[in-house]
Design a protein around this motif. Sequence first.
Motif, PDB file in Angstrom:
ATOM      1  N   THR A   1      -2.144   5.597   8.236  1.00 56.39           N
ATOM      2  CA  THR A   1      -2.790   3.831   7.714  1.00 56.39           C
ATOM      3  C   THR A   1      -4.574   3.782   6.864  1.00 56.39           C
ATOM      4  O   THR A   1      -4.645   5.088   6.770  1.00 56.39           O
TER       5      THR A   1
ATOM      6  N   ALA B   1      -3.993  -2.460  13.836  1.00 53.80           N
ATOM      7  CA  ALA B   1      -2.484  -2.223  13.763  1.00 53.80           C
ATOM      8  C   ALA B   1      -2.541  -2.920  11.658  1.00 53.80           C
ATOM      9  O   ALA B   1      -3.203  -3.696  11.455  1.00 53.80           O
ATOM     10  N   VAL B   2      -1.214  -2.493  11.318  1.00 56.84           N
ATOM     11  CA  VAL B   2      -1.579  -2.551  10.379  1.00 56.84           C
ATOM     12  C   VAL B   2       0.430  -2.880   9.566  1.00 56.84           C
ATOM     13  O   VAL B   2       1.081  -2.429  10.351  1.00 56.84           O
ATOM     14  N   ASP B   3       0.028  -3.992   8.689  1.00 56.56           N
ATOM     15  CA  ASP B   3       1.365  -4.474   8.354  1.00 56.56           C
ATOM     16  C   ASP B   3       2.128  -3.722   7.203  1.00 56.56           C
ATOM     17  O   ASP B   3       1.018  -3.355   6.676  1.00 56.56           O
TER      18      ASP B   3
ATOM     19  N   THR C   1      -9.219   2.434  12.844  1.00 53.33           N
ATOM     20  CA  THR C   1      -7.549   2.000  12.203  1.00 53.33           C
ATOM     21  C   THR C   1      -7.602   0.722  13.575  1.00 53.33           C
ATOM     22  O   THR C   1      -8.166   0.759  14.124  1.00 53.33           O
TER      23      THR C   1
ATOM     24  N   TYR D   1       1.725   1.603   3.929  1.00 58.14           N
ATOM     25  CA  TYR D   1       1.443   2.357   4.917  1.00 58.14           C
ATOM     26  C   TYR D   1       1.930   1.575   6.710  1.00 58.14           C
ATOM     27  O   TYR D   1       2.437   0.509   6.375  1.00 58.14           O
ATOM     28  N   GLY D   2       1.720   1.708   8.261  1.00 54.04           N
ATOM     29  CA  GLY D   2       2.249   1.501   9.385  1.00 54.04           C
ATOM     30  C   GLY D   2       3.261   1.381   9.203  1.00 54.04           C
ATOM     31  O   GLY D   2       4.150   1.240   9.923  1.00 54.04           O
TER      32      GLY D   2
END
Length: 165
Positions: free
Chosen positions: A80, A30-32, A28, A120-121
């Motif tokens: 995520t 970092a996800v906006d 994984t 997500y995130g």
Amino acid sequence: MRSIRAGRWATVAAVALSATALGVTGATAAVDPAPIAPHQTFLGEVNGTPVNAVIQVGCFGPVVPGQTGHPVAGQSVDVTPAVSVPVTGQPGYTGEAADHILVDFGAPASSSAATVLKAYGVKAEIPTGIQLPCYGTGKVAFVPQPTSPTARTAYVTVTYQSIGV
């Protein structure tokens, strides 16, 4: 040709070292916030981790077998996208129809409102009104909704840790 290949490996190594320094795993990143949609592989996370997570539970006095308590405030769940293989944890798949994920803590349905993740995130707090074991292990299920024959639930193995309150 050799110097181009060496340069590429140096770039890959630099990115890998940077990701490791930032605590990003191979599974994984970092996800906006992005909406959950059909045909996506995902990981569930409890307190920021897809494997061997700890949920702190407030329990009074000496803990006895079968005792339950409420999760301590400030803990979270999220999903995520699974972005690489091999993936750490037990990934799920949204299947043909899912546009949100229902988080199942294994607590009796009457004791909690459902925790629903739509993107997500985006972290959601673990409800403090549910009853969880004061110690031991279990699994938190991340269930794609609406379901379809191709949907697959993701699981995160958790350890319940009693803290005196």
